[in-house]
Design an enzyme around this catalytic site. Structure first.
Site, short mmCIF file in Angstrom:
data_model
loop_
_atom_site.label_atom_id
_atom_site.label_comp_id
_atom_site.label_asym_id
_atom_site.label_seq_id
_atom_site.Cartn_x
_atom_site.Cartn_y
_atom_site.Cartn_z
N PHE A 27 -26.00 36.45 33.90
CA PHE A 27 -26.35 35.84 32.62
C PHE A 27 -26.66 34.37 32.92
O PHE A 27 -25.89 33.72 33.64
CB PHE A 27 -25.16 35.96 31.67
CG PHE A 27 -25.42 35.49 30.27
CD1 PHE A 27 -25.98 36.33 29.32
CD2 PHE A 27 -25.10 34.19 29.89
CE1 PHE A 27 -26.22 35.89 28.03
CE2 PHE A 27 -25.34 33.75 28.59
CZ PHE A 27 -25.90 34.60 27.66
N ASP A 62 -16.45 37.09 35.36
CA ASP A 62 -16.84 36.89 33.98
C ASP A 62 -16.74 38.26 33.28
O ASP A 62 -17.44 39.21 33.66
CB ASP A 62 -18.28 36.35 33.93
CG ASP A 62 -18.73 36.04 32.50
OD1 ASP A 62 -18.30 36.75 31.57
OD2 ASP A 62 -19.53 35.10 32.33
N TYR A 121 -16.33 37.08 21.20
CA TYR A 121 -17.15 37.47 20.03
C TYR A 121 -17.95 38.73 20.27
O TYR A 121 -18.71 39.15 19.42
CB TYR A 121 -18.05 36.32 19.58
CG TYR A 121 -18.89 35.67 20.67
CD1 TYR A 121 -20.03 36.30 21.15
CD2 TYR A 121 -18.54 34.44 21.21
CE1 TYR A 121 -20.80 35.71 22.14
CE2 TYR A 121 -19.29 33.84 22.20
CZ TYR A 121 -20.42 34.48 22.66
OH TYR A 121 -21.17 33.89 23.65
N LYS A 122 -17.82 39.34 21.45
CA LYS A 122 -18.53 40.60 21.71
C LYS A 122 -17.57 41.76 21.37
O LYS A 122 -17.31 42.00 20.20
CB LYS A 122 -19.04 40.61 23.15
CG LYS A 122 -20.16 39.56 23.33
CD LYS A 122 -20.60 39.33 24.74
CE LYS A 122 -21.65 38.21 24.78
NZ LYS A 122 -21.83 37.65 26.12
N ARG A 141 -31.55 46.99 24.25
CA ARG A 141 -30.12 47.14 24.54
C ARG A 141 -29.41 47.77 23.35
O ARG A 141 -29.61 47.36 22.20
CB ARG A 141 -29.46 45.77 24.78
CG ARG A 141 -29.78 45.09 26.05
CD ARG A 141 -28.75 44.00 26.37
NE ARG A 141 -28.33 43.23 25.19
CZ ARG A 141 -27.36 42.33 25.20
NH1 ARG A 141 -26.69 42.09 26.32
NH2 ARG A 141 -27.04 41.67 24.11
C1 PLP Z 1 -22.21 36.27 26.31
C2 PLP Z 1 -22.09 35.70 27.67
C3 PLP Z 1 -21.85 34.34 27.87
C4 PLP Z 1 -21.81 33.41 26.70
O1 PLP Z 1 -21.45 32.11 27.01
P1 PLP Z 1 -21.21 31.09 25.82
O2 PLP Z 1 -20.72 29.88 26.48
O3 PLP Z 1 -20.24 31.73 24.88
O4 PLP Z 1 -22.50 30.90 25.10
C5 PLP Z 1 -21.65 33.90 29.17
N1 PLP Z 1 -21.70 34.74 30.22
C6 PLP Z 1 -21.95 36.06 30.05
C7 PLP Z 1 -21.99 36.96 31.23
C8 PLP Z 1 -22.16 36.57 28.78
O5 PLP Z 1 -22.44 37.86 28.62
#
Ligand code: PLP
Length: 421
Positions: free
Chosen positions: A144, A213, A238-239, A388
């Site tokens: 990501f 992560d 939040y997921k 997705r």
């Molecule tokens: C959703 C997600 C993020 C989100 O990071 P934020 O700092 O909350 O915007 C980071 N890394 C991964 C792998 C994600 O899926």
């Protein structure tokens, strides 16, 4: 009734988690699109748990409005980051006292990666290691984006070189120069689940430290942080944890490493004596050391209420079993309804390599997803050609899955029939 529809009925009838859906406010009959939506985007923003609005109302009106500053102590605001961390802990296989909630995932990636480099170097120094100083950070090349950006900056700040490597190549990329490795448990695009135990062991064999992560795995499948000896981990809430838009993230620091964890953001909330107001910094013991500044109380207490859905005997193992059944069934329905070759599945077939989403590639994915959402099937589109579909077992049922695949087939046929699209 078609064969998949009958199957969906049977599967829903046998679903031990079916009752959990009532813990969420979903638009039964009153969706924005005029009907009941099938929500398959909980891997981006989890749905609203029913306990949250009332709790937030209480936090705002009574705790803030009436008790005001007294709430820092009387309502437990000050200790919320550790208390809520301990509620997330069992979901990711961690004993209490190792997780602190706060800041965004991006910020926690920064703390964890710089912290991991410092851990690696301090371990070498303590061991009187001869060779060169560890000066490489390895990052999942398919990560990501935010993780990659932050890792690059962390590398520059610590005098390291950043090496982006595809996950399958990680073991061969490790060596005595490797300080830290940043990996995703589940790939956000393809839904591929990486082998956390094996990759963690490989990083340790090289004498380096690993940061996982967990954004796309926490709340969807067992992680086993303690069991597999993970050093540091971060994740968002939040997921699959349904904490709400921008809900605070979390940082896990393994108990044995906490005394040596040297945070690059040593704010006053992580001080051993925060109200001593001293000019010199002295880190607090334990998970607290991962805190920075004043916690985001409104979001944090919304998250705390959202975690109530895990009470009453819901286990992450049961959630995982249903998640796999849902994604299997979705693939079955897509195969039954969608003409062969129209979409390509990017998510691995074997259960051991699959997270809780299905990613389908098709040429006109952006347009297809727009039409799906118009018809009440909400997934998302990831550039350039990926559809997705995220499956949150606590509120998604098998009839939802069947409908999503059926509407997908209709939309795909419609897009194909239109000249010039
Ligand atoms: C959703 C997600 C993020 C989100 O990071 P934020 O700092 O909350 O915007 C980071 N890394 C991964 C792998 C994600 O899926």
């Amino acid at each position: 009734m078609s064969e998949p529809r009958l199957r969906a009925k049977e599967l829903d009838a046998a679903d031990g988690l079916a009752a959990q859906r009532a813990e969420f406010l979903l638009d039964e009959g009153g969706g924005g699109s005029g009907g009941e939506a099938v929500y398959l985007d909980g891997n981006s923003l989890g749905a609203l748990p029913a306990a949250v609005p009332g709790r937030v109302e209480d936090v705002v009106r009574r705790q803030w409005g009436e008790l005001r500053i007294r709430s820092w102590t009387e309502e437990g605001w000050w200790t919320a980051p550790e208390r809520i961390g301990d509620r997330i802990a069992p979901l990711v296989g961690a004993a209490a006292g190792q997780i602190v909630v706060g800041d965004s995932t991006s910020v926690n990636v920064f703390k964890a990666v710089v912290g991991a480099v410092r851990l690696a170097r301090s371990a070498d120094t303590a061991a009187g290691a001869a060779g060169p100083a560890r000066d490489e950070i390895v990052v999942d090349a398919t990560t990501f984006p935010t993780d990659g950006y932050i890792a690059e900056s962390a590398a520059r700040m610590t005098g390291c070189t950043l090496r982006p490597v595809p996950p399958s190549g990680i073991p061969d990329a490790l060596g005595d120069r490797t300080a830290a490795v940043l990996l995703n448990h589940v790939d956000y695009r393809t839904g591929r689940l990486h082998d956390l135990p094996a990759l963690t062991a490989a990083v340790h064999a090289a004498g380096a430290y690993v940061v996982w992560d967990l954004c796309h795995s926490a709340g969807a499948l067992p992680v086993g942080l303690d069991e597999h000896g993970v050093d540091l981990a971060v994740g968002c809430t939040y997921k699959y944890l349904n904490g709400g838009p921008g809900a605070p993230a979390y940082l896990y620091v393994r108990a044995e490493l906490q005394d040596r964890f040297d945070s690059p953001l040593p704010g006053w909330n992580s001080h051993a004596e925060p109200f001593g107001m001293r000019p010199e910094y002295a880190p607090a013991p334990g998970a607290l050391r991962g805190r920075v500044g004043t916690p985001d109380i409104l979001s944090m207490l919304a998250l705390e209420a959202a975690l109530d859905v895990w009470d009453g005997g819901v286990t992450i193992e049961a959630v995982r079993a249903k998640s796999l059944a849902l994604t299997d069934f979705f693939l079955e329905c897509v195969e039954a309804y969608v003409p062969e070759g129209r979409v390509e599945c990017l998510t691995p077939g074997p259960h051991g390599e699959r997270g809780s989403q299905i990613a389908l590639r098709c040429p006109d994915a952006g347009d297809v997803m727009k039409r799906l959402i118009e018809r009440g099937v909400v997934g998302d589109f990831r550039h350039p050609d990926v559809l997705r579909f995220g499956f949150t077992p606590l509120y998604v049922g098998f009839a939802d899955v069947e409908r999503a695949a059926r509407v997908l087939a209709e939309v795909l046929a419609e897009v194909l029939a239109e000249p010039g699209t």
